[in-house]
Design a protein around this motif. Structure first.
Motif, short mmCIF file in Angstrom:
data_model
loop_
_atom_site.label_atom_id
_atom_site.label_comp_id
_atom_site.label_asym_id
_atom_site.label_seq_id
_atom_site.Cartn_x
_atom_site.Cartn_y
_atom_site.Cartn_z
N GLN A 1 -7.80 19.38 -5.48
CA GLN A 1 -6.70 18.44 -5.77
C GLN A 1 -7.07 17.69 -7.05
OE1 GLN A 1 -4.83 16.55 -2.10
NE2 GLN A 1 -6.78 17.18 -1.23
N ALA B 1 4.85 11.07 -1.81
CA ALA B 1 4.24 11.50 -0.55
C ALA B 1 4.27 13.02 -0.47
CB ALA B 1 5.00 10.91 0.62
N SER B 2 3.16 13.60 0.03
CA SER B 2 3.16 15.06 0.17
C SER B 2 3.22 15.42 1.64
CB SER B 2 1.89 15.66 -0.43
OG SER B 2 0.75 15.18 0.26
N TYR C 1 -14.00 12.54 5.98
CA TYR C 1 -12.79 12.00 5.35
C TYR C 1 -13.16 11.48 3.97
CZ TYR C 1 -8.24 9.50 6.19
OH TYR C 1 -6.95 9.06 6.20
N ARG D 1 0.83 -1.21 0.00
CA ARG D 1 0.00 0.00 0.00
C ARG D 1 0.86 1.26 0.00
NH1 ARG D 1 -1.00 4.30 2.29
NH2 ARG D 1 0.59 3.74 3.83
N ARG D 2 0.52 2.17 -0.87
CA ARG D 2 1.21 3.46 -0.97
C ARG D 2 0.17 4.46 -1.43
NH1 ARG D 2 5.42 2.63 1.19
NH2 ARG D 2 4.24 3.87 2.62
N SER D 3 0.24 5.70 -1.04
CA SER D 3 -0.70 6.69 -1.57
C SER D 3 -0.39 6.95 -3.04
CB SER D 3 -0.60 8.00 -0.79
OG SER D 3 -1.11 7.83 0.51
N ARG E 1 -1.30 9.03 -6.57
CA ARG E 1 -1.90 10.30 -6.99
C ARG E 1 -1.87 10.48 -8.50
NH1 ARG E 1 1.14 11.04 -2.47
NH2 ARG E 1 0.04 11.73 -0.60
N CYS F 1 -5.68 6.98 -2.40
CA CYS F 1 -5.07 8.05 -1.60
C CYS F 1 -6.11 8.57 -0.62
CB CYS F 1 -4.56 9.18 -2.49
SG CYS F 1 -3.62 10.43 -1.57
N GLN F 2 -5.74 8.60 0.65
CA GLN F 2 -6.64 9.19 1.66
C GLN F 2 -6.65 10.70 1.47
OE1 GLN F 2 -7.92 6.74 2.83
NE2 GLN F 2 -6.57 5.22 3.72
N ILE F 3 -7.80 11.31 1.71
CA ILE F 3 -7.94 12.76 1.50
C ILE F 3 -8.57 13.38 2.75
CG2 ILE F 3 -9.01 14.57 0.09
CD1 ILE F 3 -7.03 12.94 -1.52
N GLY F 4 -7.76 14.19 3.44
CA GLY F 4 -8.29 14.93 4.58
C GLY F 4 -8.44 16.41 4.29
N ALA F 5 -7.76 16.87 3.21
CA ALA F 5 -7.84 18.29 2.84
C ALA F 5 -9.09 18.50 1.99
CB ALA F 5 -6.59 18.68 2.05
C1 LIG Z 1 -5.62 11.92 7.67
C2 LIG Z 1 -4.90 11.93 6.34
C3 LIG Z 1 -5.19 12.94 5.43
C4 LIG Z 1 -4.55 12.95 4.17
N1 LIG Z 1 -4.92 13.89 3.26
C5 LIG Z 1 -4.32 13.89 2.04
C6 LIG Z 1 -4.72 14.83 1.05
O1 LIG Z 1 -5.64 15.62 1.23
N2 LIG Z 1 -4.09 14.80 -0.14
C7 LIG Z 1 -3.08 13.91 -0.42
O2 LIG Z 1 -2.55 13.95 -1.53
N3 LIG Z 1 -2.69 13.00 0.50
C8 LIG Z 1 -3.29 12.96 1.71
N4 LIG Z 1 -2.94 12.00 2.64
C9 LIG Z 1 -1.92 10.99 2.31
C10 LIG Z 1 -0.60 11.24 3.03
O3 LIG Z 1 0.08 12.32 2.42
C11 LIG Z 1 0.23 9.95 2.96
O4 LIG Z 1 -0.44 8.92 3.66
C12 LIG Z 1 1.63 10.14 3.52
O5 LIG Z 1 2.39 10.99 2.70
C13 LIG Z 1 2.37 8.80 3.68
O6 LIG Z 1 2.51 8.15 2.43
P1 LIG Z 1 1.87 6.72 2.13
O7 LIG Z 1 0.38 6.82 2.32
O8 LIG Z 1 2.23 6.43 0.71
O9 LIG Z 1 2.45 5.74 3.09
C14 LIG Z 1 -3.57 11.96 3.86
C15 LIG Z 1 -3.31 10.94 4.79
C16 LIG Z 1 -3.98 10.91 6.00
C17 LIG Z 1 -3.71 9.77 6.95
#
Ligand SMILES: Cc1cc2nc3c(=O)[nH]c(=O)nc-3n(C[C@H](O)[C@H](O)[C@H](O)COP(=O)(O)O)c2cc1C
Length: 241
Positions: free
Chosen positions: A148, A240-241, A227, A56-58, A60, A202-206
């Motif tokens: 985004q 990763a951002s 979320y 698993r990796r975020s 984009r 990709c999880q999105i909190g923004a």
């Molecule tokens: C609560 C939360 C909010 C996040 N919001 C965003 C987001 O809005 N946009 C984005 O591109 N990544 C977002 N991410 C992804 C993180 O940037 C990412 O999990 C982190 O860089 C670690 O990389 P990985 O998921 O590949 O392990 C979010 C992750 C979490 C847990």
């Protein structure tokens, strides 16, 4: 003291003042619209839990290719699917404080084979989708997520809301801790289910809370956005951002 510190203080349990209420209510939002029964999740054609955890990796960057209806059904089931029933209680894939299940799942469908793009509500008890609106859901999801733009290339975007009173009835102010913890469990299940099927997430909190609430047709008070997660066929690995 800022609102964050006050929140932590005012939602703390203290031995001399336990804030325990009565048992919770188990209502579900009453969403109108055409119902679409989902296929069973495919629990065989995927990688192991260990591989999914490892991989698993975020992501984009997406190809824009559609995902199948079974892939969608498997992701939704992993998020909030029913796995056991005891009387009027239905237990799910993800744990929930007090088994009150305050979190609801919505999905913006852009590219799913045989499904019309639009916003849908996932009714976990029936394992079906309720169509709330049709149209370019991906652009709407990207706009609502602080513009985004990579989200617009995804096949689907999941939105999680909380119906706070379900948990508040029992846990009072502390419920606000638990709904976010619940959402975290659900989101991780979702990410692993996507990875296990060779998809990227990709999880999105923004996100703009008001815009998300308006998109889903929820009032932002009784029920409000928590979320999001966006999912599709990965084009390249995201940084990763
Ligand atoms: C609560 C939360 C909010 C996040 N919001 C965003 C987001 O809005 N946009 C984005 O591109 N990544 C977002 N991410 C992804 C993180 O940037 C990412 O999990 C982190 O860089 C670690 O990389 P990985 O998921 O590949 O392990 C979010 C992750 C979490 C847990």
């Amino acid at each position: 003291m800022g609102i964050g510190d006050r929140f932590q203080q005012e939602t703390s349990y203290r031995r001399d003042d336990p804030t325990q209420g009565s048992a919770g209510i188990l209502s579900t939002p009453d969403r109108d619209g055409p119902h679409h029964l989902l296929p069973h999740p495919d629990l065989t054609n995927s990688s192991s839990l260990w591989e999914a955890l490892r991989n698993r990796r975020s992501v984009r960057s997406f190809t824009g290719e559609p995902i199948s209806e079974v892939e969608l059904a498997s992701i939704l089931w992993a998020a909030q699917g029913i796995t056991d029933s005891q009387g009027r209680r239905a237990f799910r894939t993800a744990p929930s404080a007090g088994a009150l299940y305050p979190v609801e799942t919505y999905v913006a469908i852009q590219a799913v084979t045989d499904l019309t793009p639009g916003i849908y509500y996932y009714q976990a008890l029936e394992h079906c989708l309720v169509q709330l609106s049709t149209g370019d859901a991906a652009q709407a999801a990207a706009r609502a997520a602080l513009d985004q733009q990579f989200i617009a290339q995804a096949a689907i975007t999941l939105f999680w809301t909380a119906v706070f009173e379900r948990s508040e009835v029992r846990y009072k102010e502390r419920a606000y801790r638990y709904v976010y913890l619940d959402a975290g469990h659900i989101a991780q299940n979702t990410a692993l289910a996507a990875t296990a099927q060779g998809l990227g997430s990709c999880q999105i909190g923004a996100l703009y809370d008001d815009e998300c609430n308006a998109l889903l047709g929820v009032d932002g008070e009784r029920e409000a956005i928590l979320y999001m997660t966006t999912i599709g066929h990965p084009a390249t690995q995201g940084r990763a951002s």
